[in-house]
Design a protein around this motif. Structure first.
Motif, short mmCIF file in Angstrom:
data_model
loop_
_atom_site.label_atom_id
_atom_site.label_comp_id
_atom_site.label_asym_id
_atom_site.label_seq_id
_atom_site.Cartn_x
_atom_site.Cartn_y
_atom_site.Cartn_z
N TYR A 45 0.87 -1.17 0.00
CA TYR A 45 0.00 0.00 0.00
C TYR A 45 0.91 1.23 0.00
O TYR A 45 2.01 1.21 0.56
CB TYR A 45 -0.89 0.03 1.24
N HIS A 46 0.44 2.29 -0.61
CA HIS A 46 1.29 3.45 -0.87
C HIS A 46 0.47 4.70 -0.57
O HIS A 46 -0.57 4.93 -1.18
CB HIS A 46 1.68 3.40 -2.35
N VAL A 47 0.90 5.49 0.42
CA VAL A 47 0.18 6.70 0.84
C VAL A 47 1.12 7.89 0.71
O VAL A 47 2.24 7.86 1.23
CB VAL A 47 -0.33 6.58 2.29
N VAL A 48 0.69 8.94 0.02
CA VAL A 48 1.52 10.13 -0.18
C VAL A 48 0.70 11.37 0.16
O VAL A 48 -0.40 11.56 -0.37
CB VAL A 48 2.03 10.24 -1.63
N LEU A 49 1.23 12.19 1.06
CA LEU A 49 0.65 13.51 1.32
C LEU A 49 1.60 14.57 0.76
O LEU A 49 2.77 14.61 1.12
CB LEU A 49 0.48 13.75 2.83
N PHE A 50 1.10 15.43 -0.13
CA PHE A 50 1.89 16.54 -0.65
C PHE A 50 1.63 17.78 0.21
O PHE A 50 0.48 18.13 0.47
CB PHE A 50 1.53 16.84 -2.11
N LEU A 65 -3.96 16.68 -10.95
CA LEU A 65 -3.07 17.81 -10.70
C LEU A 65 -2.63 17.79 -9.25
O LEU A 65 -3.46 17.71 -8.34
CB LEU A 65 -3.77 19.13 -11.03
N VAL A 66 -1.32 17.86 -9.03
CA VAL A 66 -0.77 17.84 -7.68
C VAL A 66 -0.91 19.23 -7.05
O VAL A 66 -0.63 20.25 -7.71
CB VAL A 66 0.72 17.43 -7.70
N LYS A 67 -1.35 19.27 -5.81
CA LYS A 67 -1.40 20.55 -5.08
C LYS A 67 -1.20 20.28 -3.59
O LYS A 67 -1.40 19.15 -3.13
CB LYS A 67 -2.72 21.27 -5.35
N PRO A 68 -0.79 21.28 -2.85
CA PRO A 68 -0.53 21.10 -1.42
C PRO A 68 -1.75 20.59 -0.66
O PRO A 68 -2.89 20.94 -0.98
CB PRO A 68 -0.12 22.49 -0.94
N TYR A 69 -1.49 19.74 0.32
CA TYR A 69 -2.49 19.13 1.19
C TYR A 69 -3.48 18.27 0.42
O TYR A 69 -4.67 18.23 0.69
CB TYR A 69 -3.19 20.20 2.06
N GLN A 70 -2.90 17.56 -0.54
CA GLN A 70 -3.63 16.54 -1.28
C GLN A 70 -3.00 15.21 -0.88
O GLN A 70 -1.78 15.07 -0.89
CB GLN A 70 -3.48 16.80 -2.77
N ILE A 71 -3.83 14.24 -0.52
CA ILE A 71 -3.31 12.95 -0.08
C ILE A 71 -3.79 11.86 -1.02
O ILE A 71 -4.94 11.85 -1.44
CB ILE A 71 -3.71 12.67 1.39
N TYR A 72 -2.87 10.99 -1.39
CA TYR A 72 -3.13 9.90 -2.33
C TYR A 72 -3.03 8.56 -1.60
O TYR A 72 -2.12 8.35 -0.81
CB TYR A 72 -2.10 9.89 -3.46
N PHE A 73 -3.95 7.66 -1.92
CA PHE A 73 -3.92 6.31 -1.38
C PHE A 73 -3.89 5.33 -2.55
O PHE A 73 -4.76 5.40 -3.43
CB PHE A 73 -5.15 6.02 -0.53
#
Length: 295
Positions: A45-50, A65-73
């Motif tokens: 599993y892969h979790v990323v918070l920008f 589109l990547v932007k601050p305080y966007q979290i991906y699961f």
């Protein structure tokens, strides 16, 4: 075509603090693993918070589109890549499918979170301002605990991760599903799991309806009500998705991919793929691997 786009298995990366877990700030992780900007998939599993940066991030060929305080699961097996513009930072967690199994009585607990169900649109959450500092604080605690790994440290990490998941799930458009999954939602998830396991061999709704002990009409009504598409489309979309995932691996020929997906011949696979994507498998492979973003 250059063999420059292998599929990376993140669990094989050498800097895991533990065989089932990696917690890191994103900037140093990205600096160390620059090759992960190429299409890759992983067993973790892969979790990323920008928290800083821009550009695009594509999951299973859908670009965000990547932007601050966007979290991906991201769940195991999904293909993704990123194409950043300027410096980026944030946090990353990689953890194995078995990481919570000895900790929770319900082995399917993670499936109750909308962002781990396989629906790509639920996997990207834009955190509202009131949740941002709380989420960042949990990531900071995870960084500290993973660096120390004191007695019972892994269990503290598990607790912090569950807090993170629940907090983010509350901000999800489908947050109601996590608190009390109803019968139809549970049934849909069972259908999706069966599709994941059998899409190459079972291609008809009636096959899955039989496994679920319901009628094909019931399964179709369920999918139309909750997803807006038929059961047949769910199965077909899963076959197409797997074809796309396989096509970014240049070591596989088109014929080999057709065989893996149980098509009778290469020609039928090509016609099927073009009918539902508008491109031949060769065109999709060329377009995907020659552009900065997965389309």
């Amino acid at each position: 075509m250059k063999k420059a786009f292998p599929i990376y298995d993140i669990c094989a990366l050498s800097d895991h603090q533990h065989e089932d877990l990696l917690v890191s700030r994103f900037a140093p992780y990205l600096q160390k693993h620059q090759n992960l900007s190429l299409p890759h998939k992983h067993t973790f599993y892969h979790v990323v918070l920008f928290t800083k940066g821009g550009g695009t991030h594509a999951i299973d060929f859908k670009s965000f589109l990547v932007k601050p305080y966007q979290i991906y699961f991201m769940a195991p097996g999904q293909v993704h890549r990123w194409n950043f513009e300027g410096p980026v930072d944030g946090y990353i967690i990689n953890f194995s499918a078995s990481f919570f199994q000895s900790f929770l009585l319900r082995p399917d607990y993670l499936d109750s979170f909308p962002f781990f169900t396989g629906n790509i649109d639920d996997e990207v959450v834009n955190l509202p301002q009131q949740a941002q500092s709380k989420v960042v604080d949990l990531f900071e605690q995870l960084i500290q605990e993973s660096a120390q790994l004191n007695k019972m440290g892994m269990d503290i990490i598990r607790v912090l991760m569950l807090q993170l998941f629940i907090l983010v799930a509350r901000e999800s458009p489908n947050s109601s599903l996590t608190t009390a999954p109803n019968y139809n939602y549970t049934l849909l998830q069972s259908f999706r799991k069966l599709t994941d396991m059998n899409f190459a061999t079972l291609k008809l709704p009636k096959d899955y309806a039989a496994l679920l002990y319901i009628t094909p009409n019931h399964l179709n009504a369920l999918c139309n009500d909750l997803l807006g598409i038929s059961a047949g489309e769910v199965i077909r979309n899963r076959v197409i998705l797997e074809a796309k995932r396989l096509l970014v691996n240049l070591e596989l020929t088109i014929t080999a991919i057709a065989n893996k997906l149980n098509f009778t011949d290469n020609s039928y696979f090509t016609k099927f793929f073009k009918k539902y994507t508008g491109l031949t498998p060769e065109e999709f492979r060329k377009n995907t691997l020659s552009h900065d973003n997965i389309r």
